[in-house]
Enzyme design. Structure first.
Site, PDB file in Angstrom:
ATOM      1  CB  CYS A  89      -0.935   0.000   1.206  1.00  0.00           C
ATOM      2  SG  CYS A  89      -2.138  -1.327   1.151  1.00  0.00           S
TER       3      CYS A  89
HETATM    4  N1  LIG Z   1      -2.689  -5.851   1.940  1.00  0.00           N
HETATM    5  C1  LIG Z   1      -3.205  -4.808   2.527  1.00  0.00           C
HETATM    6  O1  LIG Z   1      -2.925  -4.536   3.693  1.00  0.00           O
HETATM    7  C2  LIG Z   1      -4.193  -3.901   1.805  1.00  0.00           C
HETATM    8  C3  LIG Z   1      -4.881  -2.948   2.560  1.00  0.00           C
HETATM    9  C4  LIG Z   1      -5.789  -2.128   1.922  1.00  0.00           C
HETATM   10  C5  LIG Z   1      -5.956  -2.220   0.542  1.00  0.00           C
HETATM   11  N2  LIG Z   1      -5.245  -3.125  -0.181  1.00  0.00           N
HETATM   12  C6  LIG Z   1      -5.495  -3.214  -1.620  1.00  0.00           C
HETATM   13  O2  LIG Z   1      -6.296  -4.349  -1.882  1.00  0.00           O
HETATM   14  C7  LIG Z   1      -5.959  -4.924  -3.135  1.00  0.00           C
HETATM   15  C8  LIG Z   1      -5.593  -6.390  -2.939  1.00  0.00           C
HETATM   16  O3  LIG Z   1      -4.437  -6.458  -2.122  1.00  0.00           O
HETATM   17  P1  LIG Z   1      -4.026  -7.784  -1.347  1.00  0.00           P
HETATM   18  O4  LIG Z   1      -2.982  -7.371  -0.359  1.00  0.00           O
HETATM   19  O5  LIG Z   1      -5.216  -8.511  -0.859  1.00  0.00           O
HETATM   20  O6  LIG Z   1      -3.343  -8.609  -2.529  1.00  0.00           O
HETATM   21  P2  LIG Z   1      -2.947 -10.176  -2.505  1.00  0.00           P
HETATM   22  O7  LIG Z   1      -1.846 -10.315  -3.468  1.00  0.00           O
HETATM   23  O8  LIG Z   1      -2.757 -10.613  -1.101  1.00  0.00           O
HETATM   24  O9  LIG Z   1      -4.249 -10.907  -3.035  1.00  0.00           O
HETATM   25  C9  LIG Z   1      -4.733 -10.741  -4.316  1.00  0.00           C
HETATM   26  C10 LIG Z   1      -5.301 -12.080  -4.790  1.00  0.00           C
HETATM   27  O10 LIG Z   1      -5.903 -11.861  -6.055  1.00  0.00           O
HETATM   28  C11 LIG Z   1      -5.646 -13.006  -6.866  1.00  0.00           C
HETATM   29  N3  LIG Z   1      -5.832 -12.580  -8.254  1.00  0.00           N
HETATM   30  C12 LIG Z   1      -5.026 -11.854  -9.050  1.00  0.00           C
HETATM   31  N4  LIG Z   1      -5.596 -11.668 -10.245  1.00  0.00           N
HETATM   32  C13 LIG Z   1      -6.792 -12.279 -10.218  1.00  0.00           C
HETATM   33  C14 LIG Z   1      -7.849 -12.426 -11.148  1.00  0.00           C
HETATM   34  N5  LIG Z   1      -7.798 -11.886 -12.360  1.00  0.00           N
HETATM   35  N6  LIG Z   1      -8.923 -13.154 -10.777  1.00  0.00           N
HETATM   36  C15 LIG Z   1      -8.981 -13.693  -9.540  1.00  0.00           C
HETATM   37  N7  LIG Z   1      -8.040 -13.583  -8.620  1.00  0.00           N
HETATM   38  C16 LIG Z   1      -6.946 -12.863  -8.947  1.00  0.00           C
HETATM   39  C17 LIG Z   1      -4.249 -13.425  -6.491  1.00  0.00           C
HETATM   40  O11 LIG Z   1      -4.016 -14.776  -6.814  1.00  0.00           O
HETATM   41  C18 LIG Z   1      -4.255 -13.171  -4.967  1.00  0.00           C
HETATM   42  O12 LIG Z   1      -4.643 -14.318  -4.251  1.00  0.00           O
HETATM   43  C19 LIG Z   1      -4.833  -4.065  -3.688  1.00  0.00           C
HETATM   44  O13 LIG Z   1      -5.374  -3.090  -4.526  1.00  0.00           O
HETATM   45  C20 LIG Z   1      -4.252  -3.412  -2.462  1.00  0.00           C
HETATM   46  O14 LIG Z   1      -3.637  -2.173  -2.743  1.00  0.00           O
HETATM   47  C21 LIG Z   1      -4.375  -3.992   0.436  1.00  0.00           C
END
Ligand SMILES: NC(=O)c1ccc[n+]([C@@H]2O[C@H](COP(=O)([O-])OP(=O)(O)OC[C@H]3O[C@@H](n4cnc5c(N)ncnc54)[C@H](O)[C@@H]3O)[C@@H](O)[C@H]2O)c1
Length: 442
Positions: free
Chosen positions: A281
């Site tokens: 993030c």
């Molecule tokens: N990690 C955090 O603390 C956090 C906090 C707030 C916001 N975010 C935001 O949330 C979003 C997700 O982050 P995250 O940390 O959960 O990522 P992550 O990498 O942990 O999880 C994303 C998941 O999406 C899957 N994926 C990718 N492409 C895909 C598709 N086309 N179809 C289905 N599944 C798919 C991946 O295999 C993975 O399991 C990002 O935009 C991030 O900036 C993250």
């Protein structure tokens, strides 16, 4: 009196299904954000399907096993057994969902431009099967305009009209992995729809599982809220990191300065220096905003400057390691350095964008023999090789010419570290009140 928002038959049907918890909820992307969200909806009584491209994650979830630290396996197992939570690789099942929530990654390209290809891939799958009355919510952090300018046209291609035939909103995810106080349920949820009917539908969805919903007037506002929050952190951390380097030159203890300033009961919020930014993030999101601002002919100077200062912190820590080794009459070349903590922040297992990885790179570039200890991270891939975590023992500590506290996990035995480390570079002020001799703070 809040204004009465008119919705149509499709909206009323969705509202009814949400109220009765018979609405089927699909979550695309079951990672740090998607899995906690999916379990929250399932715990509230909804039937939830996770759509993944990662076969390993899908299999583990369906076997009732959690792979995200903040989600207990017991919870996943109970929900899977109760038939309320499952995962699939088959996107044709999207057609059966009443709600589709998108939680896919939004990284940066090498050029620091947004990479929205994961969002596009997910929306393509939804667009193929969009059905009347469906609610689509984007949760992935992204630049203002993504929902309205990128997602909406893709979904309207089939001739459906947003706000009438289907509903579309943006709702930023604010989850803070490893935070024992705040989790998906009790973090207020900001919601902005393309139309008032969209905001209404998305607010009802989140209202069913979250303690507080904060509706805003548009998707752009909701997108900007998240970027303001993370830019606020990045800029303030950048400021305090610069102050730390300044204090270093002036022989002032920056930690003491911050602690004393934090006694002011108003108008000040403490931020702390460190070895740099990490995670998916704070190092990334502000560049989504500066990129978008540039499209409008606006240069976001604070964001760029904070980015430069924060990115320079691993080099600054490496410089302190050199000084600490010098004081012990040791050259960097050939010295043994033990890094404590490679996760990007305390008490979690996530190494994405972790500054510890940059630090290892820099120290090895300068000839040090670097090892690491992290109770949450058994191994890392470094320069194509696997580096394994060392156990934190008196012998490991004594064997190091310099111990660098990069991430202050609560589970580290700081008494042991204070007793046995020869020289400590403390980038987190973790030795406060424990030891001062041979300790070099940033
Ligand atoms: N990690 C955090 O603390 C956090 C906090 C707030 C916001 N975010 C935001 O949330 C979003 C997700 O982050 P995250 O940390 O959960 O990522 P992550 O990498 O942990 O999880 C994303 C998941 O999406 C899957 N994926 C990718 N492409 C895909 C598709 N086309 N179809 C289905 N599944 C798919 C991946 O295999 C993975 O399991 C990002 O935009 C991030 O900036 C993250």
């Amino acid at each position: 009196m809040p204004p009465v928002i008119k919705t149509n038959a499709a909206g009323r049907r969705l509202s009814d299904r949400l109220a009765r918890k018979s609405a089927r909820i699909g979550i695309i992307g079951l990672g740090y954000v998607g899995l906690p969200l999916a379990t929250e909806f399932a715990k509230a009584g909804f039937r939830v399907t996770g759509f993944e491209i990662d076969a390993k994650r899908t299999a583990r979830l369906n076997a009732g096993v959690s792979y995200i630290q903040d989600v207990p396996t017991r919870e996943v197992r109970d929900l899977v057994r109760a038939g309320r939570l499952r995962a699939t690789l088959d996107f044709t099942e999207l057609a059966r969902m009443d709600v589709v929530d998108i939680c896919v990654p939004t990284p940066l390209r090498k050029t620091k431009d947004p990479d929205v290809s994961f969002i596009v891939a997910a929306v393509e799958q939804i667009a193929l099967r969009l059905k009347r009355g469906q609610l689509v919510v984007l949760e992935s952090t992204t630049y203002p305009g993504t929902t309205d300018e990128l997602v909406r046209p893709m979904l309207e291609k089939r001739g459906f009209e947003v706000g009438k035939d289907f509903f579309l909103a943006f709702s930023p995810e604010r989850v803070d992995p490893g935070n024992p106080m705040y989790h998906t349920r009790n973090i207020p949820k900001v919601v902005g729809g393309v139309t008032p009917a969209c905001t209404l539908a998305a607010s009802q969805l989140y209202g069913a599982v979250m303690e507080r919903v904060v509706p805003v007037s548009s998707t752009q506002v909701a997108e900007m809220v998240k970027l303001l929050e993370n830019t606020f952190r990045s800029v303030n951390i950048g400021l305090v990191n610069e102050l730390a380097m300044m204090c270093d030159k002036m022989g002032i203890d920056v930690w003491e300065v911050i602690d004393a300033a934090a006694t002011k009961p108003f108008g000040f919020m403490p931020f702390y220096p460190g070895p740099g930014l990490g995670g998916h993030c704070i190092p990334i999101d502000p560049f989504y905003l500066s990129w978008k601002a540039r499209q409008s002919g606006f240069e976001a100077r604070f964001i760029e400057l904070a980015g430069v200062v924060n990115a320079g912190m691993p080099e600054h820590v490496a410089k302190i390691v050199t000084e600490a080794l010098n004081a012990a009459k040791k050259p960097m070349k050939g010295s043994r350095v033990l890094i404590l903590g490679v996760a990007y922040k305390a008490d979690i297992d996530d190494v994405r964008e972790s500054p510890s990885l940059d630090l290892i790179e820099i120290l090895e570039r300068d000839g040090a023999r670097v090892e690491f200890a992290d109770p949450y991270v058994p191994s890392i891939r470094h320069r194509g090789h696997i580096k394994k975590s060392r156990p934190l023992s008196a012998a490991t500590l004594r064997a190091a010419d310099c111990v660098v506290i990069a991430t202050a996990h609560k589970t580290f035995d700081y008494k042991l570290i204070a007793r046995h480390a020869r020289t400590i570079v403390d980038s987190r002020n973790a030795m406060k009140g424990r030891r001062t001799r041979g300790v070099y703070k940033i």
